[in-house]
Design an enzyme around this catalytic site. Structure first.
Site, PDB file in Angstrom:
ATOM      1  N   GLU A  18      18.847 -24.314 -52.917  1.00 56.57           N
ATOM      2  CA  GLU A  18      19.656 -23.163 -53.330  1.00 56.57           C
ATOM      3  C   GLU A  18      19.027 -21.905 -52.721  1.00 56.57           C
ATOM      4  OE1 GLU A  18      22.309 -22.093 -55.367  1.00 56.57           O
ATOM      5  OE2 GLU A  18      21.481 -20.089 -55.039  1.00 56.57           O
ATOM      6  N   CYS A  63      35.242 -25.096 -54.512  1.00 59.34           N
ATOM      7  CA  CYS A  63      36.105 -24.133 -55.212  1.00 59.34           C
ATOM      8  C   CYS A  63      37.146 -23.565 -54.256  1.00 59.34           C
ATOM      9  CB  CYS A  63      35.276 -23.020 -55.836  1.00 59.34           C
ATOM     10  SG  CYS A  63      34.267 -22.142 -54.651  1.00 59.34           S
TER      11      CYS A  63
END
Ligand code: SAH
Length: 459
Positions: free
Chosen positions: A339, A414
């Site tokens: 990340e 998404c």
């Protein structure tokens, strides 16, 4: 080449039938094949429209009157639905929204990904598709000297003052109203983004659905916050669930909400929430899914698609605060998460400790750089999970993923358009998309989340 003229003119009034709906909620009517986009019109309806803008290949019009109403039309419960840009689909029944999202995913996968026959399941929706958001990020400004806080009007930077938001958890509404009231009381000025003046830029509120803990973040232009002490005291008095009050300083001329500097004004640095049995600590700037109920649905599906048997090494790329990683770790031998936001990785490590999960490792960095490094170290995962932001995966990351040669890839997305693009690459490089599950994480809006399962085809 001759350039054809559009068959409509600005200000023209027309009677049309709507044929389609875009993912952001505009009805589509065609005049001699020329598409006109009209907000809040539904397929199957007829209506009177006024053309407001004509471009070369398409135009925009305003809905003046509906002459034939769709059976899927619903009465939007929100009083500012027409002015606010937050929700696009409140005028469509929830059943209709779920169908629309499935159709959109299917169309995009075919058009951009060349995946005509891929299995797309019906969208998994909510029983109660309101008040689901656990985070509000509300811009603060001034209207003729009066402090206001609300959402931006559609396609603009004008703030619509908002008393309540129908998709927010009530606690977040309370935070916004309390901060607004206290800011007025203590003479804290709202931010003027045109002049780059004023103090309070945003109120961000985070709520832990299962713990009922609240975090209040005040994003200010500078370090100075008048009457800080009184403000903190009164926030605590009015909102007894508050566990954390944080100031974030963003001195830049930008529409990015957060600045680099964050300071805890009172309480803890984090709040907590549970998804399933796993407890998460969440800090002000870390990404955490906004719909906790549907997050469980999404992660369960991701876990099902990962199909783990406790023997696998798994990579979770774009892992945020380690949510999916910790879910996977319960059924894997080892999970490696990567990340880009350092605070998120620090949360991820704490979350692993909090849940006494030891078979995970987290790295800070760009996934497209860390993955090749892992590859060079000999990491060969059986399963790779990716959950990138809207722009999707860098091609270099997809390339490394293919080189790692996992049996299964689980792609959480998404944005169906970038998902389709990336699936096309993976399909061309030895993977087959078995199925795609749309999950409704964002009811009333045009957004849709998907989980896709890809299997290695053996070439
Ligand atoms: N899987 C997590 C987070 C998904 S959101 C969850 O479900 O909660 C996408 C995450 O990707 C964000 O946390 C964002 O900070 C991170 N990100 C964005 N660009 C990145 C990059 N190039 N490399 C690694 N992480 C990135």
């Amino acid at each position: 080449m001759t350039q054809q003229n559009a068959p409509v003119e600005k200000n023209e009034i027309l009677e049309v039938t709507f044929e389609d709906l875009t993912h952001d909620g505009a009805g589509v009517a065609k005049v001699n094949g020329f598409p006109l986009f009209v907000q809040r019109a539904l397929p199957g309806e007829t209506g009177k429209i006024k053309v407001v803008k004509v471009k070369k290949n398409f135009g925009f019009a305003r809905l003046m009157e509906i002459t034939e109403t769709s059976p899927d039309r619903a009465e939007p419960p929100c009083p500012i639905f027409k002015r606010c840009g937050g929700c696009q689909l409140q005028h469509l029944s929830y059943e209709g929204q779920l169908k629309q999202k499935e159709k959109y995913v299917r169309e995009v996968l075919a058009r951009i990904g060349g995946l005509q026959d891929v299995r797309v399941h019906p969208t998994l929706g909510m029983d109660e598709p309101w008040r689901y958001r656990n985070k509000a990020q509300v811009p603060v400004g001034e209207d003729r000297g009066k402090l206001i806080a609300g959402f931006y009007a559609e396609r603009s930077h004008e703030i619509v003052d908002m008393p309540s938001c129908a998709i927010q958890h009530e606690s977040n509404d309370d935070v916004v109203q309390v901060v607004k009231k206290l800011a007025k009381k203590y003479g804290i000025r709202g931010y003027d983004d045109k002049k780059h003046k004023g103090t309070l830029r945003h109120v961000v509120s985070r709520h832990g659905k299962t713990t009922d803990e609240l975090m209040v973040v005040l994003v200010t232009k500078g370090k100075e916050l008048p009457n800080k002490k009184n403000l903190i005291e009164e926030i605590r008095k009015e909102l007894p669930n508050v566990k954390s009050i944080v100031q974030n300083i963003n001195p830049k001329r930008t529409n990015v909400i957060f600045g680099e500097q964050t300071e805890v004004l009172w309480g803890e640095e984090v709040i907590h929430d549970y998804i399933g049995d796993i407890k998460f600590a969440i800090s002000a700037r870390s990404f955490y899914q906004v719909n906790p109920e549907q997050t469980k649905v999404l992660y369960d599906k991701a876990l099902e698609y990962a199909n783990l048997t406790s023997t696998e090494t798994v990579i979770d790329a774009y892992c945020g605060i380690g949510t999916i990683s910790l879910f996977l770790a319960q059924q894997a031998k080892k999970v490696l998460g990567v990340e880009i936001v350092p605070e998120a990785i620090s949360d991820a490590k704490n979350n692993a400790k909090l849940n006494e999960i030891e078979n995970v490792d987290f790295a800070v960095g760009e996934a497209e750089k860390v993955m090749p490094w892992w590859y060079a170290q000999g990491v060969r995962p059986e399963v790779v999970v990716v959950d990138p932001p809207r722009k999707g995966c860098e091609e270099s990351l997809l390339e490394t993923m293919v080189n790692m040669n996992p049996n299964r890839i689980v792609y959480v997305s998404c944005n169906p358009a970038t998902l389709a693009r990336d699936l096309k690459y993976l399909e061309a490089n030895g993977y087959e998309t078995k199925e795609v599950q749309p999950v409704d994480m964002f009811p009333q809006t045009g957004h849709v989340e998907c989980v896709a399962q890809l299997l290695h085809t053996g070439n």
